[in-house]
Design a protein around this motif. Structure first.
Motif, PDB file in Angstrom:
ATOM      1  N   ALA A  49      32.605 -60.918 -60.432  1.00 29.52           N
ATOM      2  CA  ALA A  49      32.103 -62.253 -60.772  1.00 29.52           C
ATOM      3  C   ALA A  49      32.084 -63.150 -59.540  1.00 29.52           C
ATOM      4  CB  ALA A  49      32.970 -62.868 -61.873  1.00 29.52           C
ATOM      5  N   GLN A  50      33.155 -63.068 -58.752  1.00 25.30           N
ATOM      6  CA  GLN A  50      33.234 -63.882 -57.539  1.00 25.30           C
ATOM      7  C   GLN A  50      32.122 -63.515 -56.558  1.00 25.30           C
ATOM      8  OE1 GLN A  50      36.916 -63.440 -55.344  1.00 25.30           O
ATOM      9  NE2 GLN A  50      36.746 -65.487 -54.473  1.00 25.30           N
ATOM     10  N   SER A  51      31.820 -62.230 -56.433  1.00 25.03           N
ATOM     11  CA  SER A  51      30.773 -61.803 -55.497  1.00 25.03           C
ATOM     12  C   SER A  51      29.404 -62.324 -55.903  1.00 25.03           C
ATOM     13  CB  SER A  51      30.747 -60.273 -55.400  1.00 25.03           C
ATOM     14  OG  SER A  51      30.205 -59.695 -56.582  1.00 25.03           O
ATOM     15  N   LEU A  52      29.228 -62.586 -57.202  1.00 19.87           N
ATOM     16  CA  LEU A  52      27.950 -63.103 -57.709  1.00 19.87           C
ATOM     17  C   LEU A  52      27.951 -64.620 -57.875  1.00 19.87           C
ATOM     18  CD1 LEU A  52      27.329 -60.385 -60.468  1.00 19.87           C
ATOM     19  CD2 LEU A  52      26.091 -60.610 -58.303  1.00 19.87           C
ATOM     20  N   SER A  53      29.106 -65.237 -57.571  1.00 19.30           N
ATOM     21  CA  SER A  53      29.260 -66.698 -57.722  1.00 19.30           C
ATOM     22  C   SER A  53      29.050 -67.143 -59.163  1.00 19.30           C
ATOM     23  CB  SER A  53      28.300 -67.445 -56.780  1.00 19.30           C
ATOM     24  OG  SER A  53      28.557 -67.107 -55.434  1.00 19.30           O
ATOM     25  N   ILE A  54      29.602 -66.346 -60.091  1.00 21.24           N
ATOM     26  CA  ILE A  54      29.582 -66.711 -61.507  1.00 21.24           C
ATOM     27  C   ILE A  54      31.003 -66.597 -62.047  1.00 21.24           C
ATOM     28  CG2 ILE A  54      27.190 -65.985 -61.848  1.00 21.24           C
ATOM     29  CD1 ILE A  54      28.226 -63.386 -63.080  1.00 21.24           C
ATOM     30  N   THR A  55      31.204 -67.045 -63.288  1.00 23.55           N
ATOM     31  CA  THR A  55      32.527 -66.932 -63.887  1.00 23.55           C
ATOM     32  C   THR A  55      32.711 -65.542 -64.490  1.00 23.55           C
ATOM     33  OG1 THR A  55      31.810 -67.709 -66.062  1.00 23.55           O
ATOM     34  CG2 THR A  55      32.486 -69.397 -64.447  1.00 23.55           C
TER      35      THR A  55
END
Length: 293
Positions: free
Chosen positions: A21-27
Motif C-alpha cells: 500500500a505504501q509503495s502505491l501511496s494508498i491506504t
C-alpha cells in the motif's frame, strides 16, 4: 481494472499488505478492497489471507503473469500517446549495478543533452535485483552483466567489457608497479564489495583460478566506502577500470591494471523485450549504442 492489477503486482513484489500500500501511496484498506474487487471480478481467489499475507494462490500466480503484461502494455500505450502529444518527454527509472554507475551517469547525461525533456532516476542494485525489478515493472531499464547470469527475454545493448584495477594509496608499496597479478593481491589487506554482488563473485573466481582465497576484512555494497577505506591506510580494493579511474581522480590513490583475468565480462543496458519499444526507451537504447561505440 489497471489500478487493481497494479495492486496485485505491488503485493506480489512487497509480500506485505502495508508495504505494498505504501509503495502505491494508498491506504492498506484501499489495497485490500481493491484486491477483493479484483478477485470478485475474476471469480477466483488470488491471495492467501490469514493474520498476514500468505502468498498468492496458483490462480494468483497465473493472474500475476497476465497482470504484468497488461499493465506493461497499458504503460507503453500511455507513453506512446504522450509522445505523440508532447514529443519525447518523460522519466525513465534505471537500476544499475554499483560498478557501472559511472557509465549510467554518462548515458543519462547524453540522453538528456539530446532530449532535455527526458529525465532519469538512477538506483544502485545488485544484478539479481535489477532483473527482478524489471520483471516487476519497478524500473524501465537496467545496466547489468549480460553474460554471467540468465537474463531471460530482454532486449540488450552492450556498453563495455569489464576489466579490473587494483586501487591503493599512492604511497603503498605496490603503487609504482605497472601491473599486478591476482596472486600478488591475495596477500594484501583487502576491502571488497559484499558477496551478494556479482562483481565480488567474479573477483572470487579470479582469485580461485590463481590458487588464492583471501579474506576481505571490510565489505560494503558501496564503491565510495571502499575508496574511502583505501584512502585512510594500507588497504587495497579491486574495482572495474572506469569506476577505479573515476574514484582515484583528485585523491591520493592510484589504479593499477590487474593481469590475468580469466574473462572480461560484458556489461550493458537491458529493457523488457518488446516490439517496438516506446519512443523514450528507444531513444535510451540508441544513446547506449552510441556511447558504446
Amino acid at each position: 481494472m489497471i489500478a487493481k492489477l497494479e495492486m496485485l503486482i505491488a503485493l506480489a513484489t512487497e509480500q506485505h499488505f502495508g508495504r505494498a500500500a505504501q509503495s502505491l501511496s494508498i491506504t492498506q484498506p484501499t489495497l485490500s478492497a481493491g484486491i477483493k474487487q479484483l478477485e470478485d471480478h475474476l471469480g477466483v481467489k488470488l491471495v492467501e489471507r490469514g493474520s498476514r499475507f500468505g502468498g498468492l494462490t496458483p490462480e494468483g500466480q497465473r493472474a500475476l503473469v497476465m497482470a504484468r503484461k497488461i499493465v506493461g502494455d497499458a504503460r507503453r500505450l500511455r507513453d506512446e500517446m504522450r509522445v505523440k502529444r508532447d514529443g519525447l518527454a518523460g522519466r525513465l527509472r534505471v537500476a544499475v549495478i554499483p560498478t557501472a554507475l559511472t557509465w549510467a551517469s554518462h548515458l543519462a547525461a547524453r540522453l538528456n543533452d539530446k532530449h532535455p525533456r527526458i529525465g532519469l532516476t538512477i538506483r544502485s542494485a545488485p544484478s539479481q535485483n535489477v532483473l527482478s525489478m524489471l520483471e516487476n515493472l519497478e524500473i524501465d531499464a537496467g545496466i547489468t552483466y549480460l553474460d554471467n547470469e540468465p537474463l531471460g527475454r530482454v532486449s540488450s545493448v552492450q556498453l563495455y567489457r569489464e576489466t579490473y584495477r587494483l586501487v591503493c594509496r599512492s604511497d603503498h608499496p605496490m603503487a609504482d608497479l605497472p601491473g599486478v597479478s591476482w596472486g600478488q593481491i591475495a596477500g594484501q589487506k583487502l576491502c571488497l564489495l559484499t558477496p551478494d554482488m556479482q562483481n565480488r563473485r567474479i573477483i572470487n573466481r579470479n582469485f580461485m583460478e590463481a590458487g588464492a582465497a583471501p579474506e576481505a576484512m571490510i565489505e560494503s555494497n558501496s564503491t565510495v566506502v571502499l575508496a574511502a577505506t583505501v584512502a585512510r591506510g594500507d588497504w587495497v580494493t579491486i574495482l572495474p577500470g572506469d569506476m577505479a579511474d573515476f574514484l582515484v581522480t583528485g585523491m591520493p590513490l592510484v589504479a593499477i591494471p590487474i593481469e590475468g583475468a580469466a574473462i572480461a565480462h560484458k556489461v550493458g543496458l537491458i529493457t523488457e523485450h518488446q516490439e517496438p519499444h516506446t519512443p523514450v526507451l528507444a531513444a535510451l537504447m540508441r544513446e547506449a549504442a552510441a556511447l558504446a561505440s
